[in-house]
Enzyme design. Structure first.
Site, short mmCIF file in Angstrom:
data_model
loop_
_atom_site.label_atom_id
_atom_site.label_comp_id
_atom_site.label_asym_id
_atom_site.label_seq_id
_atom_site.Cartn_x
_atom_site.Cartn_y
_atom_site.Cartn_z
N VAL A 11 0.78 -1.23 0.04
CA VAL A 11 -0.01 -0.06 -0.08
C VAL A 11 1.06 1.15 0.03
O VAL A 11 0.58 2.25 -0.90
CB VAL A 11 -0.95 0.12 1.23
CG1 VAL A 11 -1.44 1.38 1.37
CG2 VAL A 11 -2.02 -1.01 1.02
N CYS A 261 -4.94 -9.83 2.40
CA CYS A 261 -6.18 -8.77 2.93
C CYS A 261 -7.47 -9.78 3.22
O CYS A 261 -7.96 -9.79 4.25
CB CYS A 261 -6.40 -8.11 1.52
SG CYS A 261 -5.06 -6.93 1.21
C1 UGA Z 1 -8.41 -6.74 -2.11
C2 UGA Z 1 -9.40 -5.70 -2.59
O1 UGA Z 1 -9.97 -6.29 -3.87
C3 UGA Z 1 -8.81 -4.30 -2.86
O2 UGA Z 1 -9.93 -3.41 -2.97
C4 UGA Z 1 -8.26 -3.93 -1.58
O3 UGA Z 1 -7.76 -2.64 -1.48
C5 UGA Z 1 -7.06 -5.02 -0.73
O4 UGA Z 1 -7.64 -6.16 -0.95
C6 UGA Z 1 -6.64 -4.42 0.51
O5 UGA Z 1 -7.40 -4.77 1.34
O6 UGA Z 1 -5.56 -3.89 0.41
P1 UGA Z 1 -6.20 -7.94 -3.22
O7 UGA Z 1 -6.16 -8.68 -1.85
O8 UGA Z 1 -5.15 -7.29 -4.01
O9 UGA Z 1 -7.38 -6.82 -3.27
O10 UGA Z 1 -6.81 -8.85 -4.33
P2 UGA Z 1 -8.10 -9.34 -5.18
O11 UGA Z 1 -7.83 -8.95 -6.40
O12 UGA Z 1 -9.24 -8.57 -4.36
O13 UGA Z 1 -8.17 -10.84 -5.00
C7 UGA Z 1 -8.25 -11.47 -3.81
C8 UGA Z 1 -8.37 -13.07 -4.06
O14 UGA Z 1 -9.57 -13.23 -4.32
C9 UGA Z 1 -7.28 -13.61 -5.01
O15 UGA Z 1 -6.87 -14.72 -4.21
C10 UGA Z 1 -7.98 -13.89 -6.07
O16 UGA Z 1 -7.58 -14.64 -7.00
C11 UGA Z 1 -9.40 -14.24 -5.54
N1 UGA Z 1 -10.34 -13.97 -6.58
C12 UGA Z 1 -10.72 -12.51 -7.03
C13 UGA Z 1 -11.13 -15.04 -7.11
O17 UGA Z 1 -11.06 -16.14 -6.77
N2 UGA Z 1 -12.20 -14.80 -7.83
C14 UGA Z 1 -12.61 -13.73 -8.45
O18 UGA Z 1 -13.27 -13.43 -9.23
C15 UGA Z 1 -11.86 -12.45 -7.85
#
Ligand code: UGA
Length: 432
Positions: A11, A261
């Protein structure tokens, strides 16, 4: 504006570089001397698409500086941003706020003149009050304001998300502090600013992350049902997503959510709710369902090779998602850890997350230098992260390298028809 950012993680660093790019003077402070030395010598310490270029440009132009000392950035700052970690407490699973409180008390000693202290770290409701109390012990209350300024950027897309956030949430009762944050984001003309109370702002961040985790858990359960009833989860998700009330994003079924997160924030939110005797059954179910899912995925890989003596497993992908070198709480790592318990020879490959994985998996697996090396002599290829490189798998070549032609695609990114054309027994999520 003079900005001082405490913490140079996923961040702090992209935000610091982003604010410098907007023309602000930024000093990033971190206790980790090796990190600061690396950043000062022009070496970016984490992988984010587009970050290195912006970082180097702003470093050379002198708009961003790095130091281990608070006095190099805090006294001259109009705005101090707290962007330190809030990991899960190993026992209680609540958010561990020790880094936030330590940073606040260090910052307090060096404040000079009116300063806004904004918390970008994800913190439970009420943390702003505690930060305010800590600083008040050292500085008179009319010399600072504590604001909640949650960050919504995603790893892997941090640069894009910094410049194009869906919304900017500012939690404060202070008109002066709100005006300063508005000025900070003056160039974000397309992003609405939502002004809330500090407590609402703190909760917005947790409620958003937990909602997305629930959404993923839901589509993963729908994927399970699709497999039973002969439907295709990709089609179901597409059809659901076309309803603007549902929306198409975060409906990709997979091996479960991970990262630094969602897992920790869902746990912390449930802890907060329990503390206040408030029920969060959906989030609770998502947490346990997500854990079960990773086990289920490992069993799926094992069962595909149960007829083979001493099967060799090729793992493609270790990062918790594509676009990042981060594998903290990655489902891929947890799945590999389960497979290790069954004494299977495992070769792993990830285009960016090998270093991070080595710290978590040690010498219990073989580390390949390429996708080709990973699949050589494999009995099963398991795709665990949705990297574009894997989508480009050369089936012809792979079919000659492997020992048995089995693919378990836990991200639904490979081409089923192509794989089958080359003789692979192809399995994915949420469809037969
Ligand atoms: C998440 C949030 O999306 C951000 O908005 C937030 O700022 C961030 O946490 C945080 O709190 O700092 P991030 O952890 O970088 O972001 O990743 P995401 O893109 O949200 O994915 C999280 C997990 O969900 C991953 O393992 C991803 O593969 C999984 N995922 C995501 C799925 O399995 N399916 C989806 O459709 C989307």
């Amino acid at each position: 504006m003079n900005i001082c950012i405490i913490g140079t993680g996923y961040v702090g660093l992209p935000s610091g570089v982003g604010f410098a790019e907007l023309g602000h003077n930024v000093v990033c402070i971190d206790k980790n001397k090796a990190k600061i030395d690396s950043l000062n010598s022009g070496k970016v310490t984490l992988y984010e698409d587009g970050l290195e270029e912006l970082f180097l440009k702003n470093l050379q132009d002198g708009r961003i500086k790095f130091s281990t000392k608070m006095e190099d950035g805090v006294p001259q700052a109009d705005l101090v941003i707290l962007a330190v970690g809030t990991p899960s407490h190993p026992v209680t699973k609540e958010a561990d706020l020790s880094f936030i409180y330590a940073a606040a008390s260090e910052v307090a000693k060096h404040l000079d003149g009116f300063t806004v202290i904004a918390t970008k770290s994800t913190v439970p409701v009420g943390t702003g009050d505690m930060v305010e109390a800590i600083i008040s012990q050292v500085k008179p209350h009319d010399t600072f304001e504590v604001v909640s300024l949650p960050e919504f950027l995603r790893e892997g897309y941090a640069v894009h998300d910094f410049f194009h956030p869906d919304r900017i949430v500012v939690g404060t009762d202070s008109i002066k502090a709100f005006a300063l944050i508005k000025e900070l984001y003056a160039d974000h003309k397309d992003s609405p600013i939502l002004h809330t109370s500090r407590r609402s702002s703190e909760l917005i961040k947790y409620a958003s992350n937990a909602f997305l985790a629930v959404k993923i858990h839901y589509i993963n359960e729908i994927a399970n049902l699709c497999e039973k009833v002969g439907a295709k989860v990709s089609e179901v998700a597409q059809g659901m997503g076309m309803d603007s009330r549902i929306g198409p994003r975060f409906l990709n079924a997979g091996p479960g959510y991970g990262g630094s997160c969602f897992p920790k924030d869902t746990r912390a939110l449930v802890y907060l709710a329990n503390q206040h005797n408030s029920k969060l059954s959906l989030v609770n179910n998502a947490i346990s369902g997500n854990e079960e899912r990773k086990d289920m995925m490992a069993r799926r890989i094992m069962s595909a090779v149960k007829h083979i003596n001493q099967p060799k497993v090729a793992i493609l992908g270790l990062a918790f998602k594509n676009g990042t070198d981060d594998c903290r709480e990655s489902p891929a790592v947890d799945i590999v850890k389960t497979l290790i318990k069954y004494n299977m020879p495992i070769t792993v490959y990830d285009p960016k997350a090998m270093e991070c994985a080595k710290e978590l998996l040690g010498s219990k697996v073989f580390y390949a230098n390429s996708m080709e090396e990973a699949v050589t002599d494999a009995d099963v290829i398991a795709v665990l992260t949705e990297w574009d490189d894997f989508k480009a798998l050369d089936y012809e070549k792979a079919s000659m390298l492997v020992r048995s032609k089995i693919i378990i695609d836990l991200r639904n990114i490979l081409d089923k028809e192509e794989a089958e054309k080359h003789g692979f027994d192809y399995h994915c999520i949420g469809m037969m």
